[in-house]
Design a protein around this motif. Sequence first.
Motif, mmCIF file in Angstrom:
data_model
loop_
_atom_site.group_PDB
_atom_site.id
_atom_site.type_symbol
_atom_site.label_atom_id
_atom_site.label_comp_id
_atom_site.label_asym_id
_atom_site.label_seq_id
_atom_site.Cartn_x
_atom_site.Cartn_y
_atom_site.Cartn_z
ATOM 1 N N TYR A 80 63.057 18.531 -73.974
ATOM 2 C CA TYR A 80 62.403 18.250 -72.697
ATOM 3 C C TYR A 80 62.658 19.380 -71.703
ATOM 4 N N ARG A 81 63.895 19.807 -71.605
ATOM 5 C CA ARG A 81 64.244 20.857 -70.648
ATOM 6 C C ARG A 81 63.552 22.178 -70.983
ATOM 7 N N ARG A 82 63.302 22.407 -72.254
ATOM 8 C CA ARG A 82 62.610 23.631 -72.679
ATOM 9 C C ARG A 82 61.093 23.507 -72.576
ATOM 10 N N GLY A 83 60.605 22.305 -72.325
ATOM 11 C CA GLY A 83 59.172 22.106 -72.171
ATOM 12 C C GLY A 83 58.397 22.056 -73.472
ATOM 13 N N LEU A 84 59.070 21.760 -74.582
ATOM 14 C CA LEU A 84 58.362 21.705 -75.863
ATOM 15 C C LEU A 84 57.319 20.595 -75.887
ATOM 16 N N HIS A 85 57.525 19.558 -75.086
ATOM 17 C CA HIS A 85 56.596 18.426 -75.078
ATOM 18 C C HIS A 85 55.282 18.753 -74.373
ATOM 19 N N ARG A 86 55.207 19.909 -73.741
ATOM 20 C CA ARG A 86 53.985 20.296 -73.027
ATOM 21 C C ARG A 86 53.054 21.161 -73.872
ATOM 22 N N GLN A 87 53.448 21.449 -75.091
ATOM 23 C CA GLN A 87 52.694 22.395 -75.909
ATOM 24 C C GLN A 87 51.715 21.732 -76.875
ATOM 25 N N HIS A 88 51.813 20.407 -77.034
ATOM 26 C CA HIS A 88 50.975 19.714 -78.006
ATOM 27 C C HIS A 88 50.565 18.352 -77.444
ATOM 28 N N ARG A 89 49.559 17.759 -78.054
ATOM 29 C CA ARG A 89 49.133 16.414 -77.644
ATOM 30 C C ARG A 89 50.249 15.404 -77.883
ATOM 31 N N PHE A 90 50.897 15.470 -79.061
ATOM 32 C CA PHE A 90 52.009 14.585 -79.398
ATOM 33 C C PHE A 90 53.193 15.428 -79.846
ATOM 34 N N THR A 91 54.377 15.026 -79.400
ATOM 35 C CA THR A 91 55.600 15.730 -79.775
ATOM 36 C C THR A 91 56.665 14.714 -80.159
ATOM 37 N N GLY A 92 57.434 15.043 -81.207
ATOM 38 C CA GLY A 92 58.514 14.163 -81.619
ATOM 39 C C GLY A 92 59.623 14.931 -82.304
ATOM 40 N N LEU A 93 60.723 14.239 -82.539
ATOM 41 C CA LEU A 93 61.884 14.799 -83.229
ATOM 42 C C LEU A 93 62.305 13.803 -84.297
ATOM 43 N N PHE A 94 62.206 14.197 -85.564
ATOM 44 C CA PHE A 94 62.528 13.291 -86.660
ATOM 45 C C PHE A 94 63.671 13.853 -87.494
ATOM 46 N N SER A 95 64.588 12.989 -87.832
ATOM 47 C CA SER A 95 65.732 13.339 -88.665
ATOM 48 C C SER A 95 65.280 13.810 -90.049
ATOM 49 N N PRO A 96 66.086 14.654 -90.699
ATOM 50 C CA PRO A 96 65.793 15.016 -92.091
ATOM 51 C C PRO A 96 65.761 13.809 -93.032
ATOM 52 N N LYS A 97 66.284 12.667 -92.582
ATOM 53 C CA LYS A 97 66.278 11.456 -93.404
ATOM 54 C C LYS A 97 65.021 10.613 -93.187
ATOM 55 N N PHE A 98 64.020 11.167 -92.520
ATOM 56 C CA PHE A 98 62.796 10.409 -92.249
ATOM 57 C C PHE A 98 62.195 9.832 -93.531
ATOM 58 N N GLY A 99 62.003 10.670 -94.534
ATOM 59 C CA GLY A 99 61.400 10.211 -95.783
ATOM 60 C C GLY A 99 62.267 9.200 -96.503
ATOM 61 N N LEU A 100 63.576 9.427 -96.511
ATOM 62 C CA LEU A 100 64.502 8.515 -97.171
ATOM 63 C C LEU A 100 64.448 7.131 -96.537
ATOM 64 N N LYS A 101 64.370 7.083 -95.210
ATOM 65 C CA LYS A 101 64.428 5.802 -94.508
ATOM 66 C C LYS A 101 63.087 5.079 -94.450
ATOM 67 N N THR A 102 61.983 5.824 -94.442
ATOM 68 C CA THR A 102 60.676 5.186 -94.284
ATOM 69 C C THR A 102 59.872 5.114 -95.577
ATOM 70 N N GLY A 103 60.189 5.970 -96.552
ATOM 71 C CA GLY A 103 59.385 6.033 -97.761
ATOM 72 C C GLY A 103 58.047 6.711 -97.550
ATOM 73 N N LEU A 104 57.869 7.340 -96.397
ATOM 74 C CA LEU A 104 56.618 8.019 -96.062
ATOM 75 C C LEU A 104 56.797 9.527 -96.135
ATOM 76 N N SER A 105 55.697 10.217 -96.317
ATOM 77 C CA SER A 105 55.703 11.666 -96.143
ATOM 78 C C SER A 105 55.342 11.970 -94.695
ATOM 79 N N GLY A 106 55.707 13.145 -94.250
ATOM 80 C CA GLY A 106 55.326 13.540 -92.901
ATOM 81 C C GLY A 106 53.824 13.565 -92.730
ATOM 82 N N ALA A 107 53.110 13.984 -93.777
ATOM 83 C CA ALA A 107 51.650 14.049 -93.707
ATOM 84 C C ALA A 107 51.047 12.664 -93.503
ATOM 85 N N GLN A 108 51.625 11.646 -94.142
ATOM 86 C CA GLN A 108 51.116 10.282 -93.966
ATOM 87 C C GLN A 108 51.248 9.830 -92.515
ATOM 88 N N PHE A 109 52.395 10.115 -91.928
ATOM 89 C CA PHE A 109 52.576 9.687 -90.542
ATOM 90 C C PHE A 109 51.676 10.484 -89.604
#
Length: 297
Positions: free
Chosen positions: A43-72
Amino acid sequence: MIAIYEPLYRPGQTLVEPAFKPLLITDNNRPEWREFAILVDMYRRGLHRQHRFTGLFSPKFGLKTGLSGAQFIDFVNANADAEVCFVNPFPQLAYISFNVWMQGENAHPGLVARAQALLDACGIAIRVAELPRHGPDLLCYCNFWVGTEQFWEDYVGGVLVPMAEFLEAHPEHPACRDVLKTTVHIPPSPFLPFIVERLFSSYLSLTRSPPLARGFPTDPLQFCLNDFERRLVIHNRDRIDSADQTGVFSDEVKKDMRFASEVWQDFTLAYYGDRPHPHSGGSFQSVGAGRPTPRIT
């Protein structure tokens, strides 16, 4: 249009999810803050202003959700009119706990008091004990959300940044010291990140003009980690779905959910006392927690 960052904080660490963007963490001077520190820094660096949607996901995203990043990302693209999109890696908990704080207090005893003390000290007007139901339409753990610039301004800028500023300015304040004490977890972790991850659903449930939020559809039974969870969900599902549809949760239903949450936590601690947890690979004994004594007899 969509930027989901995956933090790289260890030497030699590589990107797990190819659809995400690498975010190199070179100054990890507050590792105990976990994703909280990175969200505030983004937020302080303004990364959220560069795209329509911005997020931060743990490397365990796939392990915990069973989804690929492309699916989400496909899901977010299909819901481009939303202000925030999320996926909850623990949808089964909607049928075990009334809201994130009921579950949190059972999983991390003392969490509610610590959270409230910090919120009060920061001047953030959230009364944890008075928060409403967090059903499938609001429930999200692990900070698996992406938001618009305005959502980042309202939520991260309005809630998380003031907390970070208070923690930075008053490290010796009792509320600050208390949230950095260790709670039972695999691996051992302070209370703070478990407070922060619960503020997302809390914020969505409290705003007078709630942002348009869309949650990735999930089947709670498919996300259950063991047969005991599945039995709890099957037992409670019809009753809880009915209460969610009417918006009426009687005291009896809340009492039953509190009991289910307590039993679920006792089972989790005992079952993974000497078994590897599927999300961490460790057991409570392996991290020095030992086998806990059940609270319910």
